[in-house]
Scaffold this active site. Structure first.
Site, mmCIF file in Angstrom:
data_model
loop_
_atom_site.group_PDB
_atom_site.id
_atom_site.type_symbol
_atom_site.label_atom_id
_atom_site.label_comp_id
_atom_site.label_asym_id
_atom_site.label_seq_id
_atom_site.Cartn_x
_atom_site.Cartn_y
_atom_site.Cartn_z
ATOM 1 N N GLY A 165 42.070 51.770 22.998
ATOM 2 C CA GLY A 165 42.654 52.265 24.346
ATOM 3 C C GLY A 165 43.922 52.960 24.116
ATOM 4 O O GLY A 165 44.444 53.070 24.971
ATOM 5 N N TRP A 184 44.313 56.489 23.789
ATOM 6 C CA TRP A 184 44.186 57.486 24.708
ATOM 7 C C TRP A 184 44.543 57.252 26.087
ATOM 8 O O TRP A 184 45.208 57.927 26.991
ATOM 9 C CB TRP A 184 43.064 58.287 24.439
ATOM 10 C CG TRP A 184 42.965 59.050 23.285
ATOM 11 C CD1 TRP A 184 43.697 58.925 22.162
ATOM 12 C CD2 TRP A 184 42.262 60.356 23.000
ATOM 13 N NE1 TRP A 184 43.672 59.881 21.347
ATOM 14 C CE2 TRP A 184 42.484 60.889 21.728
ATOM 15 C CE3 TRP A 184 41.272 61.008 23.888
ATOM 16 C CZ2 TRP A 184 42.034 61.955 21.104
ATOM 17 C CZ3 TRP A 184 40.610 61.948 23.236
ATOM 18 C CH2 TRP A 184 41.005 62.607 21.793
ATOM 19 N N ASP A 209 33.536 51.911 26.531
ATOM 20 C CA ASP A 209 33.276 51.814 25.124
ATOM 21 C C ASP A 209 32.125 50.606 24.819
ATOM 22 O O ASP A 209 32.233 49.667 25.697
ATOM 23 C CB ASP A 209 34.553 51.695 24.284
ATOM 24 C CG ASP A 209 34.236 52.320 22.956
ATOM 25 O OD1 ASP A 209 33.240 51.599 22.137
ATOM 26 O OD2 ASP A 209 34.908 53.146 22.328
ATOM 27 N N ASP A 225 27.282 51.295 27.159
ATOM 28 C CA ASP A 225 26.910 52.248 26.280
ATOM 29 C C ASP A 225 26.773 53.570 27.155
ATOM 30 O O ASP A 225 26.081 53.809 28.256
ATOM 31 C CB ASP A 225 25.430 52.008 25.677
ATOM 32 C CG ASP A 225 25.041 52.990 24.686
ATOM 33 O OD1 ASP A 225 25.753 53.847 24.507
ATOM 34 O OD2 ASP A 225 23.820 52.672 24.253
ATOM 35 N N ASP A 262 36.666 60.815 22.143
ATOM 36 C CA ASP A 262 37.100 60.487 20.871
ATOM 37 C C ASP A 262 36.347 59.637 20.042
ATOM 38 O O ASP A 262 36.856 58.732 19.007
ATOM 39 C CB ASP A 262 38.713 60.140 20.781
ATOM 40 C CG ASP A 262 39.215 60.015 19.639
ATOM 41 O OD1 ASP A 262 38.688 60.840 18.804
ATOM 42 O OD2 ASP A 262 40.207 59.309 19.274
ATOM 43 N N LYS A 274 36.044 65.161 20.188
ATOM 44 C CA LYS A 274 36.164 65.297 18.928
ATOM 45 C C LYS A 274 34.824 66.111 18.040
ATOM 46 O O LYS A 274 33.956 65.202 18.427
ATOM 47 C CB LYS A 274 36.656 63.950 18.261
ATOM 48 C CG LYS A 274 36.813 63.939 16.586
ATOM 49 C CD LYS A 274 37.240 62.598 16.197
ATOM 50 C CE LYS A 274 36.463 61.603 16.362
ATOM 51 N NZ LYS A 274 37.021 60.094 16.067
#
Length: 795
Positions: A56, A58, A76, A92, A117, A157
């Protein structure tokens, strides 16, 4: 000896300690901070979606940087501890349940920014880990396309691998700007980079292949080898170091020569294999032995078959010709004309045509010709009637008060027409002059012949003068560019659109009877201001699209003529481009102005209310001063326009005479001293301006200086915000940057000091000389001249 503790490959660096101090849950928070400083997308966002957000950090940065009352959603697989102003849930991102939950939280909103990320559980194999991460990025991209607003931002990313370029290609199809960057807080040993995609295009439909990992990351199959290029252009072959083929590690391929003879694709064998072998197998091969004993199998052929990779175009052609000869001997080639050689040729006997049959065919041909002629005349007559009916409906009849009532409906003179004379067959009689014989004296005939001779002589002299004047004009144009420019302007201004021209091309004969039926149109009522349906359909054709409304051309009969020529339609294509805009403007105009004067001039004012007028001559300036002071009114200027030169008859006059007359046949306008001074001052101001190249160079110089200052300002801002540097280091670095922006001092010129008088033989600096200097004397001057002279001789 003390045991040195390993800190997880340098994970406990300064960013780790700063995250502890600031209260962030992970050092990755500084990656988002640095990305936001560079691109500034968080401050503009009101709705943010963070995929793979655990733990958490970000979301913490987003809650700090985004405006209040913003919506921040984090998702997440791992649980996320609660964060103020952030909605988090566990799911998911590849499932439909996650999409439904996000849709439930966002309601009717769309996300301005989507962050990702995430990374899979790594540790098995680098290739597998990189592919799993690229697949996860593609899944997050799929989720972002559903919830991202048009023009939104997507930050993800990515691991550097062979799947990076396909991912980047997909991003570029969906976003206007795609940039890859690596923030300073990301470790150098890590393969991660961050891709910032801005300007989401939000297409209405996205091809499922764009977001399918099987299609995006599919390996491209190798193209088929170009064996023809290897055979016919062996000297242009380039080596491609792509390794060995699978299962072939010797790179030497051999094949029996019999397979080369029997194959249907010999070029593929010559381009693939290294050797054509004549060696016998252990069991023996009769065909191979026969080939080896043939007369066509020379030593040169055997040598060429030993190594195919070193052969050129000539040797390959000889091998192909040898193969054809061998196939002919073995009966493997069947000639095309061999099967039909034994068949007897059929000879067709043409019976002579009967005389009566020939006469009948000639009569039929003449009848068809006459019928086609009548059809053509009938079509022309129907067309003329149809045009006349349309003119009557549009109230375009010829006015009877100006003596033009004798003109026919088609514009032809009804009193006399050469067409009618030709149709009656009297044209030759008129041309021969035998209609009426008039007795004349021999003296009159002699006088007329003298007049004719003098007329011919005058015409010849005029032609000579015209040709001499043309040659003179050409010589002037070759000498003076101003004359060429003046002629070009004159030709350009003299160009006019001639309208549509008649065509003699015949239409198809299938519309023989349609012309008369189309010409029958019900007359419009006298009070109706619109066209009938038939006329409206007629004027809806493409050829009339550029001619404006009917009311605008009531007095121009020739502009309404319908033409059937393809060339005239091409000439009118320039007018057709402006037709939709003009039709739209006229459709929006109120009905009250439909009867206004079509020749009313346009308003010459600009948008800012100023007149678009430029005074460039002294006569115009004097006239403007007179109007401004009230000496003259607009009516006086209109009256001055009518003078002895207004209606000067110049028809039939030669060009050399007109050029000379135009210098003087024009009114002389009075010029005041003040007007001439004003024009001179205006021209002086125009001439004082620098040329275009100088202005562009100055503009470029200013723009580059502004860009440098902006660049230095951004760098100094980054240095000021850098928490790792002390205040002293920051000030020194900023001062160093700003010193580069200061204008450099001009280079000091070297002062020349002549070695004579008090300076002769001086060893130190001469008295009264500051800065750089150089002592010169007459000997040095002579030596330099001699060197130049020798260099010139060598050339």
């Amino acid at each position: 000896m003390a045991i040195q503790k390993k800190h997880g490959k340098g994970r406990l660096d300064k960013w780790y300690r700063l995250a502890k101090e600031k209260g962030y849950r992970a050092r990755a928070a500084f990656k988002l901070i640095q990305l936001n400083k560079k691109y500034g997308f968080l401050e503009k966002s009101k709705v943010l979606l963070d995929l793979c957000a655990a733990p958490g950090s970000w979301c913490q940065v987003a809650a700090e940087c985004m405006p209040t009352q913003s919506i921040i959603i984090g998702v997440d697989l791992a649980p996320i501890k609660p964060i103020p102003r952030v909605i988090t849930f566990q799911s998911d991102i590849t499932t439909e349940k996650c999409r439904a939950t996000i849709r439930q939280h966002l309601k009717h909103w769309k996300a301005d920014t989507v962050l990702h990320d995430g990374a899979p559980n790594v540790g098995t194999a680098w290739v597998q880990d990189a592919f799993s991460q690229a697949e996860l990025v593609l899944q997050s991209m799929k989720l972002a396309t559903e919830f991202l607003v048009e023009g939104g931002t997507f930050v993800t990313k990515v691991f550097r691998s062979k799947d990076y370029n396909p991912l980047l290609w997909v991003f570029k199809q969906l976003f206007t700007s795609v940039e890859a960057t690596k923030p300073p807080s990301s470790r150098n040993v890590s393969a991660e980079i961050f891709v910032v995609c801005r300007g989401f295009k939000a297409p209405k439909r996205i091809d499922p292949k764009f977001l399918d990992p099987k299609h995006v990351f599919a390996e491209l199959t190798d193209s088929t080898p170009n064996n023809e290029a290897r055979v016919f252009n062996p000297e242009k072959k380039k080596r491609k170091r792509e390794g060995y083929e699978e299962g072939d590690y010797t790179q030497f391929k051999e094949i029996p020569v019999t397979e080369f003879i029997n194959t249907t694709d010999p070029i593929a064998i010559l381009g693939t294999y290294n050797k054509l072998s004549f060696e016998q197998s252990p069991g023996g091969d009769l065909a191979l032995a026969t080939l080896n004993r043939l007369e066509e199998t020379t030593d040169e052929i055997r040598t060429c078959c030993e190594d195919l990779k070193i052969l050129g175009k000539k040797e390959f052609r000889s091998l192909l010709r040898w193969r054809l000869k061998v196939r002919e001997k073995f009966g493997l080639v069947v000639k095309k004309g061999q099967a039909k050689a034994d068949e007897p040729e059929e000879v067709a006997e043409v019976a002579p045509m009967d005389e009566e049959l020939a006469i009948q065919e000639e009569l039929q041909r003449l009848q068809e010709k006459e019928s086609a002629k009548r059809k053509k005349e009938r079509r022309k007559e129907n067309e003329k009637k149809r045009k006349e009916i349309i003119r009557m409906q549009m109230h375009m009849t010829t006015p009877m008060d100006i003596g033009m009532e004798q003109l026919g409906p088609g514009g032809d003179d009804a009193t006399f027409s050469l067409k009618r004379v030709e149709r009656d067959g009297a044209r030759d009689v008129i041309a021969s002059g035998k209609l009426a014989e008039i007795e004349s004296d021999s003296e009159d005939d002699q006088t007329e012949s003298d007049y004719d001779e003098s007329d011919d002589e005058g015409d010849r002299l005029e032609r000579e003068l015209d040709s001499l004047y043309e040659q003179y004009q050409e010589r002037r144009e070759d000498r003076d560019s101003k004359v060429r420019a003046k002629k070009a302007r004159k030709d350009y201004e003299a160009e006019e659109w001639d309208g549509f021209s008649d065509s003699d091309k015949e239409d198809d004969e299938e519309s023989e009877e349609d012309g008369a039926s189309q010409a029958v149109v019900k007359p419009a009522p006298p009070n109706s201001g619109t066209l009938s349906s038939k006329a409206a359909m007629f004027f809806d054709q493409d050829i009339f699209q550029g001619l404006g409304d009917v009311d605008d051309v009531e007095d121009e009969d020739s502009a309404i003529e319908m033409q059937e020529d393809d060339k005239s339609a091409k000439k009118g294509s320039a007018l057709e481009k402006k037709a939709p805009k003009e039709a739209k403007k006229k459709a929006q105009a109120p009905e009250d102005f439909s009867d206004s004067d079509p020749e009313e001039p346009d308003d010459p004012r600009k948008k800012n209310g100023q007149l678009d007028i430029d005074i460039i001559t002294a006569e115009a300036m004097a006239l403007a001063q007179q109007m401004a002071t009230g000496e003259k009114k607009s009516q006086d200027i209109i009256d001055d326009g009518f003078n002895r030169y207004t209606f000067r008859d110049v028809d039939g006059l030669p060009e050399w005479f007109l050029d000379d007359e135009n210098k003087h046949s024009k009114p002389q306008r009075p010029i005041t001293k003040a007007a001439a001074a004003a024009i001179k001052e205006k021209l002086r101001a125009i001439n004082a301006r620098p040329i275009k190249k100088v202005m562009e160079a100055k503009g470029r110089k200013k723009m580059k200086a502004a860009q440098r200052l902006e660049k230095l300002r951004k760098k100094s801002a980054l240095l000021a915000d850098d928490e790792a540097l002390s205040e002293r280091d920051k000030s020194q670095a900023i001062a160093k940057l700003m010193s580069k922006a200061v204008k450099k001092k001009p280079k000091q010129q070297v002062k020349l000091v002549v070695a004579r008088g008090a300076n002769r033989g001086i060893s130190g600096r001469p008295r009264g000389v500051k800065g750089k200097y150089k002592i010169v004397d007459s000997r040095m001057k002579k030596d330099i001249r001699a060197q130049k002279r020798l260099a010139k001789k060598k050339k």
